[in-house]
Motif scaffolding. Structure first.
Motif, PDB file in Angstrom:
ATOM      1  N   PHE A  55     -41.159   7.001  10.527  1.00 32.01           N
ATOM      2  CA  PHE A  55     -40.131   6.875   9.481  1.00 32.01           C
ATOM      3  C   PHE A  55     -40.783   6.992   8.093  1.00 32.01           C
ATOM      4  N   GLU A  56     -41.974   6.429   7.973  1.00 35.74           N
ATOM      5  CA  GLU A  56     -42.659   6.489   6.665  1.00 35.74           C
ATOM      6  C   GLU A  56     -43.024   7.937   6.325  1.00 35.74           C
ATOM      7  N   GLU A  57     -43.446   8.695   7.340  1.00 37.08           N
ATOM      8  CA  GLU A  57     -43.813  10.101   7.086  1.00 37.08           C
ATOM      9  C   GLU A  57     -42.577  10.922   6.703  1.00 37.08           C
ATOM     10  N   ILE A  58     -41.472  10.676   7.382  1.00 39.08           N
ATOM     11  CA  ILE A  58     -40.230  11.399   7.042  1.00 39.08           C
ATOM     12  C   ILE A  58     -39.830  11.053   5.606  1.00 39.08           C
ATOM     13  N   THR A  59     -39.929   9.772   5.276  1.00 34.15           N
ATOM     14  CA  THR A  59     -39.545   9.320   3.932  1.00 34.15           C
ATOM     15  C   THR A  59     -40.430   9.983   2.876  1.00 34.15           C
ATOM     16  N   ARG A  60     -41.698  10.127   3.213  1.00 30.20           N
ATOM     17  CA  ARG A  60     -42.610  10.773   2.250  1.00 30.20           C
ATOM     18  C   ARG A  60     -42.218  12.238   2.047  1.00 30.20           C
ATOM     19  N   VAL A  61     -41.851  12.926   3.120  1.00 30.27           N
ATOM     20  CA  VAL A  61     -41.422  14.329   2.979  1.00 30.27           C
ATOM     21  C   VAL A  61     -40.196  14.378   2.060  1.00 30.27           C
ATOM     22  N   LEU A 294     -49.568  16.173   5.842  1.00 36.36           N
ATOM     23  CA  LEU A 294     -48.953  14.847   5.710  1.00 36.36           C
ATOM     24  C   LEU A 294     -49.917  13.764   6.187  1.00 36.36           C
ATOM     25  N   ARG A 295     -50.591  14.044   7.304  1.00 37.09           N
ATOM     26  CA  ARG A 295     -51.493  13.046   7.882  1.00 37.09           C
ATOM     27  C   ARG A 295     -52.900  13.154   7.297  1.00 37.09           C
ATOM     28  N   GLY A 296     -53.204  14.311   6.703  1.00 33.63           N
ATOM     29  CA  GLY A 296     -54.581  14.534   6.260  1.00 33.63           C
ATOM     30  C   GLY A 296     -54.817  14.183   4.803  1.00 33.63           C
ATOM     31  N   SER A 297     -53.736  14.096   4.008  1.00 40.12           N
ATOM     32  CA  SER A 297     -53.957  13.857   2.581  1.00 40.12           C
ATOM     33  C   SER A 297     -52.908  12.902   2.018  1.00 40.12           C
ATOM     34  N   PRO A 298     -53.356  11.918   1.235  1.00 37.02           N
ATOM     35  CA  PRO A 298     -52.400  10.967   0.663  1.00 37.02           C
ATOM     36  C   PRO A 298     -51.695  11.540  -0.574  1.00 37.02           C
ATOM     37  N   ASP A 299     -52.101  12.731  -0.984  1.00 37.07           N
ATOM     38  CA  ASP A 299     -51.587  13.314  -2.218  1.00 37.07           C
ATOM     39  C   ASP A 299     -50.323  14.143  -1.923  1.00 37.07           C
ATOM     40  N   ASP A 300     -49.253  13.873  -2.637  1.00 36.84           N
ATOM     41  CA  ASP A 300     -47.985  14.584  -2.390  1.00 36.84           C
ATOM     42  C   ASP A 300     -47.973  16.004  -2.965  1.00 36.84           C
ATOM     43  N   ALA A 305     -46.215  21.657  -2.824  1.00 33.04           N
ATOM     44  CA  ALA A 305     -46.541  23.068  -3.077  1.00 33.04           C
ATOM     45  C   ALA A 305     -46.311  23.895  -1.806  1.00 33.04           C
ATOM     46  N   LEU A 306     -46.618  23.303  -0.647  1.00 31.58           N
ATOM     47  CA  LEU A 306     -46.424  24.024   0.624  1.00 31.58           C
ATOM     48  C   LEU A 306     -44.938  24.325   0.842  1.00 31.58           C
TER      49      LEU A 306
END
Ligand code: SAM
Length: 339
Positions: A55-61, A294-300, A305-306
């Motif tokens: 859920f946290e990863e989806i929220t970050r996207v 998403l899993r490799g970098s804490p930078d948004d 950009a992707l």
């Protein structure tokens, strides 16, 4: 435009507005047009837990897409209510006040979850229901769950505070088309809006044929013959359903004519699969991997950009090309992509 907003346009001038998130590739129904049992059986390899976005990863996207113009997130699947504690994802997404959160569900588990979803801030609900006739419902969904459970889910959702609910019905000739008038009648006057969807050639397992499609025009004519309808103006540009209202003022229906009158020109949808691939078109063949970044970098910033690059390059318009005779290209299943 919002401060800090950098809306992005694709090759056909379409803006990114809407993200569909598949939260699981599993479903408890085996609708013959979507997840036919002989293909989605014991042998089928569903995504392993570790590959599915948290859920946290989806929220970050979602957070990275807001500055690109994102205004709506629809949770789907598979059956999204099979994902445990889904209301927690809704709560997390509420931190973006400009983004409306919606859910598409088969409603089999809705009676149990409606209150928590509403309290968490879910804005809108769409329920898939192809017939209110018990036999036809059982045949369409290839499940033993009685249609009464779905209707109870819809009632529970109203009791929990949800406003008009959209009821999506996929129409297949010779299977449920003889029950469309009954379905329309069931919801006429209730405030809920039935939307009839032309059966699409998504995926490769359903054996789609053009003669299985009942056109939106025919659907409207058949309902109007018993309960007169008149055209209504769209609520907003790019609305996928064409609206028809009952002449007696008792509500409206919609038809989604993705096969006979495709609407690719207005498509602002990006899709995120449960394992973190992004797609534009429902008929895409390959996705673009977001999960590694998403899993490799804490930078948004690289993540944004992707997506920006992906959207900018987008030029797909499958449904329009289908009409021009391009078909039988390899493609992915709706249960994976998120319908
Ligand atoms: N399980 C949830 C549900 O039933 O609403 C969400 C996922 S389901 C894939 C989303 C929607 O896609 C449903 O309304 C379903 O009827 C629709 N759908 C699936 N396959 C389709 C097809 N071949 N043509 C048109 N609609 C389809």
């Amino acid at each position: 435009m919002h401060e800090g907003m950098n809306a992005v346009s694709d090759q056909l001038g379409r803006s990114l507005a809407d993200l569909r998130v598949s939260v699981t590739d599993r479903c408890n129904f085996r609708c013959r047009y979507c997840m036919p049992r002989e293909h989605f059986d014991q042998e089928h390899r569903y995504l392993p837990r570790a590959e599915i976005l948290s859920f946290e990863e989806i929220t970050r996207v979602v957070g990275t897409l807001v500055p690109l113009g994102l205004r709506k997130v629809r949770l789907t699947g598979g059956e999204p209510l099979l994902r445990s504690e889904l209301h927690q994802l809704v709560s997390l997404l509420r931190q973006f006040p400009e983004v409306e959160v919606a859910l598409t569900t088969n409603a089999s588990l809705l009676a149990k979850h409606a209150r928590a979803l509403h309290d968490a801030g879910l804005g809108r609900l769409t329920v898939s229901l192809d017939s209110v006739s018990p036999e036809v419902f059982a045949q369409m969904t290839d499940s033993e769950l009685p249609v009464g459970e779905v209707l109870a889910g819809i009632e529970a959702a109203h009791a929990a505070g949800f406003g008009p609910i959209k009821i999506n019905c996929v129409v297949r000739r010779g299977v449920n088309d003889h029950t469309i008038v009954e379905l329309a009648r069931h919801f006429k006057g209730s405030g809920d809006i039935v939307r009839f969807i032309e059966y699409m050639d998504v995926g490769l397992t359903n054996g789609w044929r053009m003669d299985h499609v009942v056109s939106g025009r025919e659907i409207v004519d058949r309902i109007s013959a018993e309960m007169p309808l008149e055209p209504a103006t769209p609520n907003y540009t790019g609305e996928v359903a064409k609206r028809w209202r009952y002449a007696d003022g008792s509500g409206e229906i919609g038809v989604i004519t993705s096969v006979t009158q495709p609407f690719c020109g207005d498509c602002g949808r990006l899709r995120l699969s449960a394992d973190g691939q992004i797609f534009g078109c429902l008929f895409a063949r390959v996705g673009t991997d977001l999960r590694t970044l998403l899993r490799g970098s804490p930078d948004d910033a690289p993540l944004r950009a992707l997506v920006e690059g992906f959207w900018h390059a987008r030029s797909d318009r499958y449904s329009e090309l289908r009409t021009l005779g391009v078909k039988n290209l390899p493609r992915l299943e709706m249960s994976y992509l998120g319908g």
